[in-house]
Design an enzyme around this catalytic site. Structure first.
Site, PDB file in Angstrom:
ATOM      1  N   TYR A  91      -1.632   8.602  -2.148  1.00  0.00           N
ATOM      2  CA  TYR A  91      -2.473   7.944  -1.096  1.00  0.00           C
ATOM      3  C   TYR A  91      -1.857   7.782   0.181  1.00  0.00           C
ATOM      4  O   TYR A  91      -0.563   8.004   0.473  1.00  0.00           O
ATOM      5  CB  TYR A  91      -2.779   6.530  -1.601  1.00  0.00           C
ATOM      6  N   PHE A 132       0.111   2.457   7.420  1.00  0.00           N
ATOM      7  CA  PHE A 132       1.136   1.468   6.887  1.00  0.00           C
ATOM      8  C   PHE A 132       1.947   1.914   5.615  1.00  0.00           C
ATOM      9  O   PHE A 132       2.744   1.227   5.186  1.00  0.00           O
ATOM     10  CB  PHE A 132       0.245   0.106   6.600  1.00  0.00           C
ATOM     11  N   ASP A 133       1.210   2.891   4.833  1.00  0.00           N
ATOM     12  CA  ASP A 133       1.965   3.126   3.786  1.00  0.00           C
ATOM     13  C   ASP A 133       1.653   4.503   3.281  1.00  0.00           C
ATOM     14  O   ASP A 133       0.382   5.007   3.450  1.00  0.00           O
ATOM     15  CB  ASP A 133       1.790   2.135   2.538  1.00  0.00           C
ATOM     16  N   ILE A 149      -5.042  -3.935  -5.051  1.00  0.00           N
ATOM     17  CA  ILE A 149      -6.287  -4.685  -4.464  1.00  0.00           C
ATOM     18  C   ILE A 149      -7.430  -4.267  -5.167  1.00  0.00           C
ATOM     19  O   ILE A 149      -7.593  -3.287  -5.731  1.00  0.00           O
ATOM     20  CB  ILE A 149      -6.187  -4.452  -2.806  1.00  0.00           C
ATOM     21  N   TYR A 196      -6.503  -7.438   1.651  1.00  0.00           N
ATOM     22  CA  TYR A 196      -5.621  -8.704   1.693  1.00  0.00           C
ATOM     23  C   TYR A 196      -6.062 -10.067   2.299  1.00  0.00           C
ATOM     24  O   TYR A 196      -5.555 -10.906   2.611  1.00  0.00           O
ATOM     25  CB  TYR A 196      -4.212  -8.329   2.226  1.00  0.00           C
ATOM     26  N   PHE A 198      -8.277   4.313   3.136  1.00  0.00           N
ATOM     27  CA  PHE A 198      -7.203   5.054   2.091  1.00  0.00           C
ATOM     28  C   PHE A 198      -7.883   6.578   1.962  1.00  0.00           C
ATOM     29  O   PHE A 198      -8.907   6.715   1.647  1.00  0.00           O
ATOM     30  CB  PHE A 198      -7.274   4.550   1.021  1.00  0.00           C
TER      31      PHE A 198
END
Length: 330
Positions: free
Chosen positions: A115, A125-126, A145, A171, A188
């Site tokens: 991902y 962010f990731d 999540i 979040y 994502f």
């Protein structure tokens, strides 16, 4: 509404906390009579405790194997909105589907995913791809999540999707440390690599995968460690799963680097304990606390962010240290 329902012996039979709030039309017979009568006159943000006799609950018939005949029901209820407006929904776009799909993902499956996560302004962010490491978790077990648990259902090994996840399924208003701001919608790009260890049909000349390393034995460093720092040991009410708690905390890595603190913001964090709204080390390590008590938690990776870490703030495989203080049990 948010609610938690229990029997008189304390057995919890249902709770909306940790899921979406429950929406219904009051007084239209769409819920039990005790609710239609007991929720009249509430203000937004108000909380009530309802004790509902069998005649206004499920009577002598009960409800399946959950609520016995003749049961008195106890409800902790909270009114979130009146006539709520439509909220942003999870959006799923299929990017690629393999020709062959003998098995599709379902709750309880162990998935291996690649991902990349970005904010709506394009900030990444990731990404598991940057680490070249597949992320594994159990679908539907609240290990990720809610937008993932919902958006990754029915996928084939090898399939790629784009998910747009609203804050309520990500979040929320708390964000995630310094990585994901409060109220953020997340994008994502996801690829399902394996379902229960099985991948898509191999290419004509597949590259053999390396043999997996043996799992390390679980020792002291792999266990949650709890140390009482200060505050009362005994009190009239200690925290239990299902409580809405207000916490102050400071989180650091083992090298002393601080990655997040509610004290710096001056605002305690509120969440429901034992509902997967926080990392597993918190859900376990904050049980049986008295208001005013302070603890130090040492949380191993498997009870925190595991091998994926959290953006650029928490590295993969990190043990986390938390100085926590229970401000209030709501």
């Amino acid at each position: 509404m948010h609610y938690t329902g229990t029997l008189q012996d304390g057995t919890q039979f249902d709770s909306s906390r940790g899921r979406k709030p429950f929406e219904f039309e009051l007084g239209a017979g769409k819920v039990i009579k005790g609710w239609d009568q007991g929720l009249v006159g509430m203000c937004v943000g108000e909380k009530r405790k309802l004790t509902i006799p069998p005649s206004l609950g499920y009577g002598d018939r009960g409800a399946g194997g959950v609520i016995p005949p003749g049961a008195t029901l106890l409800f902790d209820v909270e009114l979130l909105e009146i006539n709520p407006q439509a909220k942003p929904e999870l959006k799923i776009r299929r990017v690629f589907s393999p020709e062959s799909c003998p098995v599709k993902s379902k709750n309880g499956d162990k998935l291996g995913m690649h991902y990349t996560g970005t904010l709506t302004d394009g900030t990444k962010f990731d990404s598991s791809r940057d680490r070249n490491q597949v992320f594994e978790f159990t679908l539907g077990a609240r290990q990720v999540i809610t937008g993932w648990d919902l958006g990754l259902t029915g996928m084939c090994a090898g399939e790629k999707r784009q998910l747009t996840i609203p804050p309520g399924l990500a979040y929320g208003e708390k964000g995630a440390g310094g990585v994901i701001p409060p109220g953020a919608t997340l994008n994502f790009d996801v690829e399902l690599v394996t379902i229960n260890g099985q991948g898509a049909a191999p290419a004509a000349t597949p590259t053999p995968a390396p043999a997996p390393a043996p799992a390390p034995a679980q020792g002291a460093s792999d266990k949650l460690q709890i140390r009482r720092v200060s505050g009362p040991r005994n009190c009239r009410r200690k925290t239990t799963a299902g409580d809405v708690v207000s916490m102050h905390y400071t989180g650091t890595l083992t090298d002393g680097t601080k990655f997040d603190s509610s004290r710096d913001r001056g605002t305690p964090l509120e969440f429901t304990l034992g509902r997967g709204q926080v990392i597993a080390g918190w859900d376990r390590g904050l049980l049986n606390m008295c208001p005013g008590a302070r603890r130090q938690l040492t949380i191993p990776p498997r009870l925190a962010y595991g091998d994926r870490g959290a953006g650029n703030v928490i590295p993969p495989g990190a043990t986390l240290l938390f100085d926590v203080e229970l401000v209030e049990i709501k």
